[in-house]
Design a protein around this motif. Structure first.
Motif, PDB file in Angstrom:
ATOM      1  N   ASN A   1      59.317  21.613  21.575  1.00  0.00           N
ATOM      2  CA  ASN A   1      59.845  22.841  20.990  1.00  0.00           C
ATOM      3  C   ASN A   1      61.087  22.561  20.147  1.00  0.00           C
ATOM      4  N   ILE A   2      61.974  21.693  20.656  1.00  0.00           N
ATOM      5  CA  ILE A   2      63.183  21.351  19.897  1.00  0.00           C
ATOM      6  C   ILE A   2      62.817  20.686  18.584  1.00  0.00           C
ATOM      7  N   GLN A   3      61.850  19.767  18.627  1.00  0.00           N
ATOM      8  CA  GLN A   3      61.400  19.110  17.395  1.00  0.00           C
ATOM      9  C   GLN A   3      60.861  20.134  16.402  1.00  0.00           C
TER      10      GLN A   3
ATOM     11  N   TYR B   1      61.460  23.455  16.308  1.00  0.00           N
ATOM     12  CA  TYR B   1      62.441  24.437  15.858  1.00  0.00           C
ATOM     13  C   TYR B   1      63.444  23.832  14.883  1.00  0.00           C
ATOM     14  N   LEU B   2      63.758  22.539  15.027  1.00  0.00           N
ATOM     15  CA  LEU B   2      64.619  21.884  14.039  1.00  0.00           C
ATOM     16  C   LEU B   2      63.946  21.906  12.668  1.00  0.00           C
TER      17      LEU B   2
ATOM     18  N   SER C   1      65.736  26.401  23.989  1.00  0.00           N
ATOM     19  CA  SER C   1      65.002  25.198  24.377  1.00  0.00           C
ATOM     20  C   SER C   1      65.940  24.094  24.835  1.00  0.00           C
TER      21      SER C   1
ATOM     22  N   SER D   1      55.744  24.191  12.116  1.00  0.00           N
ATOM     23  CA  SER D   1      56.961  24.932  11.768  1.00  0.00           C
ATOM     24  C   SER D   1      56.770  25.696  10.476  1.00  0.00           C
TER      25      SER D   1
ATOM     26  N   LYS E   1      65.875  30.237  19.273  1.00  0.00           N
ATOM     27  CA  LYS E   1      64.862  29.529  20.073  1.00  0.00           C
ATOM     28  C   LYS E   1      65.263  28.082  20.302  1.00  0.00           C
ATOM     29  N   LEU E   2      65.921  27.472  19.328  1.00  0.00           N
ATOM     30  CA  LEU E   2      66.394  26.099  19.497  1.00  0.00           C
ATOM     31  C   LEU E   2      67.428  26.018  20.612  1.00  0.00           C
TER      32      LEU E   2
ATOM     33  N   GLU F   1      64.630  31.224  14.700  1.00  0.00           N
ATOM     34  CA  GLU F   1      64.413  29.795  14.958  1.00  0.00           C
ATOM     35  C   GLU F   1      65.656  29.156  15.575  1.00  0.00           C
TER      36      GLU F   1
END
Length: 319
Positions: free
Chosen positions: A191-193, A195-196, A40, A76, A36-37, A33
Protein backbone atom coordinates in the motif's frame (compact mmCIF):
# COMPACT_ATOMS: atom_id res chain seq x y z
CA UNK A 1 -17.92 -1.24 5.48
CA UNK A 2 -21.58 -0.69 4.65
CA UNK A 3 -21.80 2.60 6.53
CA UNK A 4 -18.59 3.96 5.02
CA UNK A 5 -19.59 3.06 1.45
CA UNK A 6 -23.11 4.48 1.74
CA UNK A 7 -22.06 7.61 3.64
CA UNK A 8 -19.23 8.35 1.23
CA UNK A 9 -21.51 8.21 -1.80
CA UNK A 10 -24.19 10.45 -0.28
CA UNK A 11 -21.70 12.90 1.24
CA UNK A 12 -19.75 13.23 -2.01
CA UNK A 13 -22.99 13.81 -3.91
CA UNK A 14 -23.90 16.55 -1.42
CA UNK A 15 -20.55 18.36 -1.77
CA UNK A 16 -20.88 18.37 -5.57
CA UNK A 17 -24.43 19.77 -5.61
CA UNK A 18 -24.57 22.23 -2.69
CA UNK A 19 -24.71 25.88 -3.73
CA UNK A 20 -21.23 26.97 -2.60
CA UNK A 21 -17.83 27.55 -4.16
CA UNK A 22 -17.04 24.20 -5.78
CA UNK A 23 -13.72 22.68 -4.74
CA UNK A 24 -11.26 21.04 -7.12
CA UNK A 25 -11.88 17.30 -7.18
CA UNK A 26 -8.30 16.61 -8.33
CA UNK A 27 -6.87 18.16 -5.16
CA UNK A 28 -9.29 16.09 -3.03
CA UNK A 29 -8.06 12.89 -4.70
CA UNK A 30 -4.45 13.92 -4.04
CA UNK A 31 -5.10 14.64 -0.35
CA UNK A 32 -6.83 11.28 -0.07
CA UNK A 33 -3.68 9.51 -1.28
CA UNK A 34 -1.59 11.41 1.29
CA UNK A 35 -3.88 10.43 4.16
CA UNK A 36 -3.94 6.77 3.06
CA UNK A 37 -0.14 6.83 3.02
CA UNK A 38 -0.01 8.05 6.63
CA UNK A 39 -2.56 5.42 7.67
CA UNK A 40 -0.53 2.66 6.02
CA UNK A 41 2.73 3.81 7.61
CA UNK A 42 1.02 3.86 11.01
CA UNK A 43 -0.35 0.32 10.59
CA UNK A 44 3.03 -0.93 9.34
CA UNK A 45 4.68 0.66 12.38
CA UNK A 46 2.32 -1.27 14.63
CA UNK A 47 3.07 -4.48 12.71
CA UNK A 48 6.83 -3.89 12.92
CA UNK A 49 6.77 -3.39 16.68
CA UNK A 50 9.56 -0.83 16.82
CA UNK A 51 10.76 2.28 15.02
CA UNK A 52 14.03 0.59 13.99
CA UNK A 53 12.20 -2.28 12.29
CA UNK A 54 9.85 0.16 10.57
CA UNK A 55 12.77 2.17 9.17
CA UNK A 56 14.51 -1.01 8.02
CA UNK A 57 11.37 -2.26 6.29
CA UNK A 58 10.86 1.07 4.51
CA UNK A 59 14.50 1.17 3.37
CA UNK A 60 14.47 -2.37 2.03
CA UNK A 61 11.00 -2.59 0.50
CA UNK A 62 10.18 1.00 -0.49
CA UNK A 63 13.14 3.32 -0.99
CA UNK A 64 15.50 0.48 -1.91
CA UNK A 65 13.15 -1.08 -4.49
CA UNK A 66 12.61 1.34 -7.38
CA UNK A 67 11.38 -1.49 -9.61
CA UNK A 68 8.61 -2.31 -7.14
CA UNK A 69 7.63 1.35 -6.95
CA UNK A 70 7.43 1.43 -10.73
CA UNK A 71 5.35 -1.75 -10.74
CA UNK A 72 2.87 -0.27 -8.27
CA UNK A 73 2.64 2.97 -10.23
CA UNK A 74 0.36 1.18 -12.72
CA UNK A 75 -2.56 0.67 -10.30
CA UNK A 76 -1.82 4.11 -8.81
CA UNK A 77 -2.42 5.75 -12.17
CA UNK A 78 -5.56 3.70 -12.79
CA UNK A 79 -6.97 4.30 -9.31
CA UNK A 80 -6.32 8.04 -9.61
CA UNK A 81 -8.33 8.07 -12.84
CA UNK A 82 -11.08 6.03 -11.18
CA UNK A 83 -11.35 8.39 -8.20
CA UNK A 84 -11.55 11.44 -10.45
CA UNK A 85 -14.26 9.76 -12.52
CA UNK A 86 -16.25 9.17 -9.32
CA UNK A 87 -16.33 12.92 -8.73
CA UNK A 88 -17.44 13.53 -12.31
CA UNK A 89 -20.14 10.86 -12.07
CA UNK A 90 -21.55 12.11 -8.77
CA UNK A 91 -21.59 15.65 -10.14
CA UNK A 92 -24.01 14.48 -12.85
CA UNK A 93 -25.91 11.54 -11.33
CA UNK A 94 -27.88 10.93 -8.17
CA UNK A 95 -26.19 8.91 -5.45
CA UNK A 96 -28.59 5.96 -5.78
CA UNK A 97 -28.18 5.75 -9.57
CA UNK A 98 -24.40 5.95 -9.18
CA UNK A 99 -24.29 3.31 -6.44
CA UNK A 100 -26.31 0.79 -8.45
CA UNK A 101 -24.67 1.40 -11.82
CA UNK A 102 -21.19 1.28 -10.30
CA UNK A 103 -21.80 -2.37 -9.41
CA UNK A 104 -20.90 -3.16 -13.03
CA UNK A 105 -17.39 -3.34 -11.60
CA UNK A 106 -18.24 -6.92 -10.56
CA UNK A 107 -18.52 -8.39 -14.10
CA UNK A 108 -15.54 -6.28 -15.15
CA UNK A 109 -13.53 -7.67 -12.23
CA UNK A 110 -14.73 -11.19 -13.06
CA UNK A 111 -13.54 -10.85 -16.65
CA UNK A 112 -10.15 -9.45 -15.56
CA UNK A 113 -9.82 -12.27 -13.03
CA UNK A 114 -10.41 -14.93 -15.68
CA UNK A 115 -8.03 -13.31 -18.18
CA UNK A 116 -5.24 -12.14 -15.84
CA UNK A 117 -5.30 -14.67 -13.00
CA UNK A 118 -6.46 -17.70 -15.06
CA UNK A 119 -9.27 -18.49 -12.64
CA UNK A 120 -12.66 -20.02 -13.38
CA UNK A 121 -16.09 -18.88 -12.26
CA UNK A 122 -19.05 -21.08 -11.39
CA UNK A 123 -22.27 -21.10 -13.39
CA UNK A 124 -24.03 -19.32 -10.51
CA UNK A 125 -21.43 -16.55 -10.58
CA UNK A 126 -21.79 -16.06 -14.34
CA UNK A 127 -25.57 -16.07 -13.91
CA UNK A 128 -25.25 -13.36 -11.27
CA UNK A 129 -23.07 -11.34 -13.64
CA UNK A 130 -25.79 -11.35 -16.32
CA UNK A 131 -28.44 -10.61 -13.70
CA UNK A 132 -26.37 -7.64 -12.59
CA UNK A 133 -26.17 -6.32 -16.15
CA UNK A 134 -29.95 -6.65 -16.47
CA UNK A 135 -30.51 -4.77 -13.23
CA UNK A 136 -28.19 -1.93 -14.26
CA UNK A 137 -29.96 -1.73 -17.64
CA UNK A 138 -33.31 -1.24 -15.86
CA UNK A 139 -31.78 1.45 -13.64
CA UNK A 140 -30.56 3.38 -16.68
CA UNK A 141 -33.71 2.72 -18.72
CA UNK A 142 -35.87 4.89 -16.47
CA UNK A 143 -33.61 6.39 -13.79
CA UNK A 144 -34.90 7.92 -10.59
CA UNK A 145 -35.30 11.68 -10.55
CA UNK A 146 -34.36 14.16 -7.87
CA UNK A 147 -36.38 17.29 -7.27
CA UNK A 148 -34.35 19.15 -4.64
CA UNK A 149 -31.06 19.26 -6.52
CA UNK A 150 -31.11 22.36 -8.71
CA UNK A 151 -27.80 22.10 -10.57
CA UNK A 152 -27.03 21.51 -14.20
CA UNK A 153 -26.37 17.83 -14.83
CA UNK A 154 -25.31 15.76 -17.81
CA UNK A 155 -26.49 12.14 -17.31
CA UNK A 156 -24.58 10.88 -20.36
CA UNK A 157 -21.36 12.35 -18.98
CA UNK A 158 -22.14 10.75 -15.64
CA UNK A 159 -22.71 7.29 -17.13
CA UNK A 160 -19.58 7.68 -19.26
CA UNK A 161 -17.57 8.53 -16.15
CA UNK A 162 -18.98 5.45 -14.39
CA UNK A 163 -17.99 3.28 -17.38
CA UNK A 164 -14.39 4.51 -17.13
CA UNK A 165 -14.41 4.06 -13.33
CA UNK A 166 -15.76 0.50 -13.70
CA UNK A 167 -13.00 -0.48 -16.14
CA UNK A 168 -10.38 1.10 -13.89
CA UNK A 169 -11.73 -0.66 -10.80
CA UNK A 170 -11.73 -4.10 -12.43
CA UNK A 171 -8.25 -3.86 -13.93
CA UNK A 172 -6.51 -2.13 -11.01
CA UNK A 173 -8.04 -4.44 -8.42
CA UNK A 174 -6.97 -7.63 -10.19
CA UNK A 175 -3.55 -6.20 -11.05
CA UNK A 176 -2.92 -5.26 -7.42
CA UNK A 177 -4.09 -8.69 -6.26
CA UNK A 178 -1.68 -10.35 -8.67
CA UNK A 179 1.22 -8.23 -7.42
CA UNK A 180 0.24 -8.77 -3.80
CA UNK A 181 -0.04 -12.56 -4.04
CA UNK A 182 3.08 -13.03 -6.14
CA UNK A 183 5.31 -12.37 -3.11
CA UNK A 184 5.27 -12.46 0.69
CA UNK A 185 5.62 -8.69 1.02
CA UNK A 186 3.31 -7.14 3.62
CA UNK A 187 0.02 -5.70 2.42
CA UNK A 188 0.83 -2.38 4.09
CA UNK A 189 4.23 -2.22 2.41
CA UNK A 190 2.50 -2.69 -0.94
CA UNK A 191 0.00 0.00 0.00
CA UNK A 192 2.83 2.41 0.84
CA UNK A 193 4.49 1.70 -2.50
CA UNK A 194 1.22 2.29 -4.32
CA UNK A 195 0.27 5.45 -2.42
CA UNK A 196 3.70 7.03 -2.97
CA UNK A 197 3.21 6.54 -6.70
CA UNK A 198 -0.39 7.69 -6.31
CA UNK A 199 0.65 11.01 -4.78
CA UNK A 200 2.97 11.71 -7.70
CA UNK A 201 0.30 10.73 -10.22
CA UNK A 202 -2.46 12.79 -8.59
CA UNK A 203 -0.21 15.85 -8.25
CA UNK A 204 0.45 15.61 -11.98
CA UNK A 205 -3.31 15.37 -12.50
CA UNK A 206 -3.84 18.55 -10.47
CA UNK A 207 -1.26 20.35 -12.61
CA UNK A 208 -2.76 19.19 -15.91
CA UNK A 209 -6.47 19.61 -15.07
CA UNK A 210 -6.64 22.57 -12.69
CA UNK A 211 -3.09 23.92 -12.51
CA UNK A 212 -3.86 27.53 -13.45
CA UNK A 213 -6.95 27.76 -11.23
CA UNK A 214 -5.17 26.13 -8.28
CA UNK A 215 -2.36 28.69 -8.54
CA UNK A 216 -4.91 31.50 -8.69
CA UNK A 217 -7.39 30.36 -6.01
CA UNK A 218 -5.29 28.03 -3.84
CA UNK A 219 -4.94 24.27 -3.38
CA UNK A 220 -7.69 24.09 -0.76
CA UNK A 221 -10.13 26.43 -2.50
CA UNK A 222 -13.75 25.61 -1.68
CA UNK A 223 -12.89 23.15 1.09
CA UNK A 224 -15.47 22.89 3.88
CA UNK A 225 -15.96 20.53 6.81
CA UNK A 226 -18.11 18.35 4.54
CA UNK A 227 -15.34 18.13 1.93
CA UNK A 228 -12.82 17.07 4.57
CA UNK A 229 -15.34 14.50 5.79
CA UNK A 230 -15.61 13.07 2.26
CA UNK A 231 -11.81 12.92 1.99
CA UNK A 232 -11.61 11.09 5.30
CA UNK A 233 -14.22 8.56 4.20
CA UNK A 234 -12.39 8.01 0.92
CA UNK A 235 -9.15 7.42 2.81
CA UNK A 236 -10.71 4.89 5.16
CA UNK A 237 -12.53 3.28 2.24
CA UNK A 238 -9.21 2.61 0.53
CA UNK A 239 -8.07 0.49 3.48
CA UNK A 240 -11.11 -1.28 4.95
CA UNK A 241 -11.67 -3.86 2.20
CA UNK A 242 -8.66 -5.98 3.16
CA UNK A 243 -9.73 -5.88 6.82
CA UNK A 244 -13.29 -6.96 5.98
CA UNK A 245 -12.10 -9.85 3.81
CA UNK A 246 -9.64 -10.95 6.52
CA UNK A 247 -12.16 -11.10 9.36
CA UNK A 248 -15.36 -12.05 7.51
CA UNK A 249 -16.07 -13.67 4.15
CA UNK A 250 -17.41 -12.93 0.68
CA UNK A 251 -21.02 -13.52 1.74
CA UNK A 252 -20.76 -10.77 4.32
CA UNK A 253 -19.02 -8.57 1.78
CA UNK A 254 -21.89 -9.13 -0.69
CA UNK A 255 -24.47 -8.28 1.94
CA UNK A 256 -22.49 -5.16 2.74
CA UNK A 257 -22.45 -3.94 -0.86
CA UNK A 258 -26.19 -4.59 -1.23
CA UNK A 259 -26.97 -2.86 2.04
CA UNK A 260 -24.90 0.16 0.96
CA UNK A 261 -27.09 0.52 -2.14
CA UNK A 262 -30.24 0.44 -0.01
CA UNK A 263 -28.87 2.98 2.47
CA UNK A 264 -27.71 5.31 -0.31
CA UNK A 265 -31.14 5.13 -1.94
CA UNK A 266 -32.99 5.84 1.31
CA UNK A 267 -30.64 8.75 2.09
CA UNK A 268 -31.13 10.15 -1.42
CA UNK A 269 -34.91 10.04 -0.99
CA UNK A 270 -34.65 11.95 2.30
CA UNK A 271 -31.89 14.43 1.43
CA UNK A 272 -32.29 15.02 -2.30
CA UNK A 273 -36.00 14.32 -2.82
CA UNK A 274 -35.28 11.31 -5.01
CA UNK A 275 -38.39 9.95 -6.72
CA UNK A 276 -38.10 6.21 -7.26
CA UNK A 277 -39.56 4.61 -10.37
CA UNK A 278 -40.75 1.02 -10.69
CA UNK A 279 -38.00 0.04 -13.14
CA UNK A 280 -35.36 1.60 -10.88
CA UNK A 281 -36.65 -0.33 -7.87
CA UNK A 282 -36.71 -3.63 -9.80
CA UNK A 283 -33.24 -2.97 -11.21
CA UNK A 284 -31.81 -2.12 -7.77
CA UNK A 285 -33.37 -5.31 -6.36
CA UNK A 286 -31.78 -7.42 -9.13
CA UNK A 287 -28.41 -5.79 -8.45
CA UNK A 288 -28.63 -6.62 -4.74
CA UNK A 289 -29.64 -10.24 -5.43
CA UNK A 290 -26.90 -10.69 -8.02
CA UNK A 291 -24.25 -9.37 -5.61
CA UNK A 292 -25.37 -11.90 -3.02
CA UNK A 293 -25.34 -14.78 -5.53
CA UNK A 294 -21.90 -13.78 -6.80
CA UNK A 295 -20.48 -13.87 -3.29
CA UNK A 296 -21.78 -17.35 -2.46
CA UNK A 297 -18.90 -19.80 -1.93
CA UNK A 298 -18.47 -22.49 -4.56
CA UNK A 299 -18.57 -26.14 -3.55
CA UNK A 300 -15.12 -27.71 -3.46
CA UNK A 301 -15.31 -30.65 -5.86
CA UNK A 302 -11.61 -31.49 -5.62
CA UNK A 303 -12.08 -33.36 -2.35
CA UNK A 304 -14.16 -36.46 -1.62
CA UNK A 305 -16.89 -35.83 0.90
CA UNK A 306 -16.80 -38.01 4.06
CA UNK A 307 -20.11 -39.69 3.19
CA UNK A 308 -18.93 -40.48 -0.31
CA UNK A 309 -15.63 -41.79 1.00
CA UNK A 310 -17.41 -44.09 3.45
CA UNK A 311 -19.73 -45.38 0.74
CA UNK A 312 -16.78 -46.12 -1.54
CA UNK A 313 -14.99 -47.99 1.24
CA UNK A 314 -18.06 -50.13 1.96
CA UNK A 315 -18.37 -50.99 -1.73
CA UNK A 316 -14.69 -51.91 -1.82
CA UNK A 317 -15.13 -54.19 1.23
CA UNK A 318 -18.10 -55.83 -0.47
CA UNK A 319 -16.04 -56.56 -3.57
Amino acid sequence: MTLVAATYTVALRYTRTVQTELYFSTTAVCITEVIKLFFSVGILAKESGSLARLVTSLKENVFGSPKELLKLSVPSLVYALQNNMAFVALSNLDAAVYQVTYQLKIPCTALCTVLMLKRTLSKLQWFSVFMLCGGVTLVQWEPAQATKVQVEQNPWLGFGAIAVAVLCSGFAGVYFEKVLKSSDTSLWVRNIQMYLSGIAVTLFGVYVSDGAQVLEKGFFYGYTHYVWFVIFLASVGGLYTSIVVKYTDNIMKGFSAAAAIVLSTVASVILFGLQLTTTFSVGAFLVCISIYFYGLPRQDTTKIQPAEAKSSKERLDTV
